[in-house]
Design an enzyme around this catalytic site. Structure first.
Site, PDB file in Angstrom:
ATOM      1  CB  THR A 145      -0.591   4.655   7.223  1.00  0.00           C
ATOM      2  OG1 THR A 145      -1.712   4.251   7.827  1.00  0.00           O
ATOM      3  CG2 THR A 145       0.148   5.832   7.964  1.00  0.00           C
ATOM      4  CE  LYS A 178      -2.204   6.055  11.202  1.00  0.00           C
ATOM      5  NZ  LYS A 178      -3.010   5.906  11.443  1.00  0.00           N
ATOM      6  CE  LYS A 222       3.106   2.072   6.819  1.00  0.00           C
ATOM      7  NZ  LYS A 222       1.530   1.507   6.504  1.00  0.00           N
TER       8      LYS A 222
HETATM    9  P1  NAD Z   1      -2.497  -6.096   6.288  1.00  0.00           P
HETATM   10  O1  NAD Z   1      -1.421  -6.285   5.985  1.00  0.00           O
HETATM   11  O2  NAD Z   1      -3.257  -6.601   6.797  1.00  0.00           O
HETATM   12  O3  NAD Z   1      -3.624  -6.124   5.249  1.00  0.00           O
HETATM   13  C1  NAD Z   1      -2.721  -5.618   3.671  1.00  0.00           C
HETATM   14  C2  NAD Z   1      -3.706  -6.007   2.603  1.00  0.00           C
HETATM   15  O4  NAD Z   1      -2.787  -5.562   1.368  1.00  0.00           O
HETATM   16  C3  NAD Z   1      -3.140  -7.344   2.528  1.00  0.00           C
HETATM   17  O5  NAD Z   1      -3.651  -8.714   2.811  1.00  0.00           O
HETATM   18  C4  NAD Z   1      -2.374  -7.455   1.447  1.00  0.00           C
HETATM   19  O6  NAD Z   1      -2.421  -8.468   0.894  1.00  0.00           O
HETATM   20  C5  NAD Z   1      -2.782  -6.379   0.162  1.00  0.00           C
HETATM   21  N1  NAD Z   1      -2.513  -6.532  -0.446  1.00  0.00           N
HETATM   22  C6  NAD Z   1      -1.168  -6.077  -0.612  1.00  0.00           C
HETATM   23  N2  NAD Z   1      -0.415  -5.363  -1.851  1.00  0.00           N
HETATM   24  C7  NAD Z   1      -1.568  -5.736  -2.642  1.00  0.00           C
HETATM   25  C8  NAD Z   1      -1.833  -5.296  -4.461  1.00  0.00           C
HETATM   26  N3  NAD Z   1      -1.073  -5.260  -5.275  1.00  0.00           N
HETATM   27  N4  NAD Z   1      -2.918  -5.663  -5.149  1.00  0.00           N
HETATM   28  C9  NAD Z   1      -4.315  -6.007  -3.619  1.00  0.00           C
HETATM   29  N5  NAD Z   1      -3.451  -6.790  -2.328  1.00  0.00           N
HETATM   30  C10 NAD Z   1      -2.923  -6.196  -1.877  1.00  0.00           C
HETATM   31  O7  NAD Z   1      -2.630  -4.399   6.744  1.00  0.00           O
HETATM   32  P2  NAD Z   1      -3.710  -3.591   8.221  1.00  0.00           P
HETATM   33  O8  NAD Z   1      -3.164  -3.628   8.789  1.00  0.00           O
HETATM   34  O9  NAD Z   1      -5.185  -4.339   7.129  1.00  0.00           O
HETATM   35  O10 NAD Z   1      -3.145  -2.036   7.031  1.00  0.00           O
HETATM   36  C11 NAD Z   1      -3.937  -1.785   6.113  1.00  0.00           C
HETATM   37  C12 NAD Z   1      -2.831  -0.303   6.156  1.00  0.00           C
HETATM   38  O11 NAD Z   1      -3.709   0.116   7.091  1.00  0.00           O
HETATM   39  C13 NAD Z   1      -1.478   0.097   6.392  1.00  0.00           C
HETATM   40  O12 NAD Z   1      -0.547   0.927   5.615  1.00  0.00           O
HETATM   41  C14 NAD Z   1      -1.771   0.860   7.849  1.00  0.00           C
HETATM   42  O13 NAD Z   1      -0.507   0.787   8.294  1.00  0.00           O
HETATM   43  C15 NAD Z   1      -2.643   0.716   8.128  1.00  0.00           C
HETATM   44  N6  NAD Z   1      -3.277   0.791   9.776  1.00  0.00           N
HETATM   45  C16 NAD Z   1      -3.134  -0.291  10.521  1.00  0.00           C
HETATM   46  C17 NAD Z   1      -4.288  -0.148  11.677  1.00  0.00           C
HETATM   47  C18 NAD Z   1      -3.173  -1.212  12.484  1.00  0.00           C
HETATM   48  O14 NAD Z   1      -4.020  -1.811  13.130  1.00  0.00           O
HETATM   49  N7  NAD Z   1      -3.724  -2.511  11.961  1.00  0.00           N
HETATM   50  C19 NAD Z   1      -4.412   0.626  12.040  1.00  0.00           C
HETATM   51  C20 NAD Z   1      -3.985   2.014  11.467  1.00  0.00           C
HETATM   52  C21 NAD Z   1      -3.898   1.731  10.011  1.00  0.00           C
END
Ligand code: NAD
Length: 297
Positions: free
Chosen positions: A96, A171, A246
């Site tokens: 997102t 979204k 966010k």
């Molecule tokens: P998270 O922090 O658990 O996962 C993100 C991952 O990306 C981490 O493991 C991190 O180490 C990795 N990362 C960061 N920089 C990187 C790079 N340069 N190269 C490779 N990996 C890298 O976050 P999440 O909860 O999995 O959310 C991910 C996305 O999905 C976000 O944008 C969030 O807004 C969106 N989202 C989350 C949810 C939720 O309920 N968690 C729901 C809908 C959307």
């Protein structure tokens, strides 16, 4: 089955990649976190040494990263995916992020002879694990058709919303509705409490009347009426206040850039910000009822 790259194996990306793997795709993963790589390994996902190494081995690459800055770094950096991947590669970004970054990455990919789809999701960690996410996609019809079979392995509903950036636009508009409607439902319960009206009575009336909405009917912010809502487990997320904040910041930034008027979205962002500052960033966003009870007294 094709080789699929997956960059960002966190709370969402980990289970999404696992579902693709279960469906028979060979996954090449990458994450900057050793813990995420270890967890992916336990789910049978092999990791490569870098994002570029992933793209080297895959026909399609999915990214699931925390923010627009992370997406710009991974795609547009000097050693990024666009500079290094093969022409014809299909990229799907399910993070997102802001609409502008999605459009910039889409344009850069297209210039380099690659395809890019912004495809953020709704459904949370539970939906990611169950493979029932909703994907809202922005990009060309060709990119969408190419991505669809992959998205179907991770989601229950896939919607093509328009050109690059349209997925992110859908979204943040959806989540602005959610953030605002949850505050409305919480205010109604806080008022009902002051008026001596029981939670169940308000729910029984409003959930079948003109006040009905997802925040009330499916995600009720008080314990009891909807047994599996986070209110029944002391507001363990669910969808954390920090993530709602966010998304509301993204919708307000987009609103300002586009010259739209979203005063309720702005107010909602302020309230969730206050709530997050009160130590509630990690609790479910429906716990905002606690803030409203406080201010109502
Ligand atoms: P998270 O922090 O658990 O996962 C993100 C991952 O990306 C981490 O493991 C991190 O180490 C990795 N990362 C960061 N920089 C990187 C790079 N340069 N190269 C490779 N990996 C890298 O976050 P999440 O909860 O999995 O959310 C991910 C996305 O999905 C976000 O944008 C969030 O807004 C969106 N989202 C989350 C949810 C939720 O309920 N968690 C729901 C809908 C959307």
């Amino acid at each position: 089955m094709s080789v699929v790259g997956f960059i960002g194996l966190g709370n969402m990306g980990g289970p999404m990649a696992a579902n693709l793997s279960k469906a028979g795709h060979e996954i090449k993963g990458f994450d900057v976190s050793a813990a995420a790589i270890e967890a992916a390994g336990k789910a049978g996902i092999a990791c490569s040494a870098s994002a570029v190494a992933v793209a080297d081995e895959a026909d399609a690459v999915i990214t699931m990263l925390p923010s627009g800055q992370h997406v710009r770094d991974v795609y547009l950096g000097a050693d990024g995916l666009i500079a290094s991947a093969r022409p014809g590669t299909l990229f799907i970004d399910s993070s997102t992020i802001d609409v502008e970054t999605a459009r910039q990455v889409g344009a850069a990919a297209s210039e380099a002879g690659m395809e890019f789809l912004d495809a953020p999701v709704s459904g949370g960690v539970g939906g990611a694990a169950a493979g029932t996410l909703t994907f809202m996609a922005g990009g060309t019809a060709e990119s969408f058709e190419r991505a669809k079979p992959l998205l179907e392995k991770m989601g229950g509903k896939i919607v093509h919303c328009g050109d690059a950036g349209a997925g992110q636009a859908a979204k943040i508009c959806n989540n602005m509705i959610l953030g605002i409607s949850m505050i409305g439902v919480c205010e109604a319960f806080a008022l009902a409490e002051k008026l001596g009206l029981s939670h169940q009575s308000l729910f029984d009336v409003a959930s079948t009347s003109s006040g009905q909405c997802w925040s009330l009917n499916s995600y009720c912010p008080v314990p009891g009426p909807v047994p599996n809502s986070p209110a029944n487990r002391d507001y363990q997320p669910g969808f954390a206040t920090a993530l709602m904040l966010k998304d509301l910041k993204l919708s307000q930034a987009a609103s300002q850039a586009a010259g739209a008027s979203t005063p309720m979205g702005g107010l909602a962002a302020q309230l969730y910000s206050l709530h997050a500052g009160n130590g509630q960033a990690g609790t479910d966003f429906s716990s905002i009822i606690k803030l409203l009870r406080g201010t109502a007294s």
